[in-house]
Design an enzyme around this catalytic site. Sequence first.
Site, PDB file in Angstrom:
ATOM      1  CE1 TYR A 183      -4.425  -2.158   4.607  1.00 23.65           C
ATOM      2  CE2 TYR A 183      -3.695   0.050   4.010  1.00 23.65           C
ATOM      3  CZ  TYR A 183      -4.096  -1.218   3.641  1.00 23.65           C
ATOM      4  OH  TYR A 183      -4.157  -1.557   2.315  1.00 23.65           O
ATOM      5  CB  SER A 209      -0.904   0.015   1.244  1.00 22.29           C
ATOM      6  OG  SER A 209      -1.533   1.264   1.418  1.00 22.29           O
TER       7      SER A 209
END
Length: 401
Positions: free
Chosen positions: A215, A190
């Site tokens: 995350y 990501s």
Amino acid sequence: MCENLVINNYDHLKTYFYLKNSRQINFIFLSFADQNREPVFPLSLGSNMKILITGTAGFIGYHLAKKLLAQGYDVVGIDSINDYYDVSLKYARLKDSGIDEENVRYNKPVQSTVYPGYRFVQLKLEDRENLHALFAAEQFDRVCNLAAQAGVRYSLTNPYAYIDSNITGFINILEGCRHHGVKHLAYASSSSVYGLNETMPFSTAHNVDHPVSLYAASKKSNELMAHTYSHLYGLPTTGLRFFTVYGPWGRPDMALFLFTRAILEGKPIDVFNNGQMERDFTYVDDIVEGITRVLDNPPEGNAEWSGKQPDPSSSKAPYKIYNIGNNNSVQLLDFIKAIENNLGMKAEMNMMPIQPGDVVKTWADVDDLVANVDYRPGTPIEKGVQQFIDWYKTFYNHNRT
């Protein structure tokens, strides 16, 4: 010769795999308590490449599976179908791929009624025993791991979900690849891993040691874990740092979905950091094209890599990291304007402070992607937003007048 084999679970699939290799089987059946058995496809004994895609009830996984199936690959898709967001959208994606909800049972293979080369299994990455049985039965050539607990803000309130899926689940994927001869593992990382980095555009050569959400930390951990397996076991791994993916069938927690729904319903939208944010919005078809090209190009060790001046994106081991982004940072207010223009409606905006875990700007350097797989994403934001809104209005039966 064994003419038929009824498959109820992946213990049976182990038998199927043996018989397939022995060429002792013509057809396979899927059996469920609530349906009659019927032949679902003639067994292919050809040399089609078999790919495991995790997260095929999800946004990107759904699109990737359809693209690879259209190219003739054999695909096994898995997904936990958790309730992080509306599961009816996940089942709708599966249905569009020929997987009916009423046939889905945990750890039971379901044959697509649309694609002969596609089977789906509801399965959690954390389920080590059944996941490893799947690897043993199928003997995948390549794996693309897209399943993960998504969402930056959700990680502030539900941290354990990220450890279970993104850490425990990922080690299970790595172990499955290691022990069953997988030739290439590509996995979703990501843009959030760039964290507090302010050097633009974000390059895979940059340090990413300062994440601002769990995350992001879980995705950075995936990259480190993958390198370890590339180094120790020679497993080719490629991490893909996606930048703000959007498009048809997108996630309901993403800005484009939230803004479109609110504007159509005459409700205000929350605009964080008073609109002073920028994102490298990347259309889902561009993401999928990047993934398919990377899958076809497993990394080799970088002979010029040096531990004295280490390149974070490569290694002497078969390991590589790429950004997949549009290479163009768009102001959030300009993004909202593109939505307004396509809807023919004005948004009522609630200006809000920046949220914990958010970054102000993202912008992808994709030079390595261009150099190594000859691909540069480039769908204009106006076109991508229009494609999403057209899908949204059709899917949710909104009047176009």
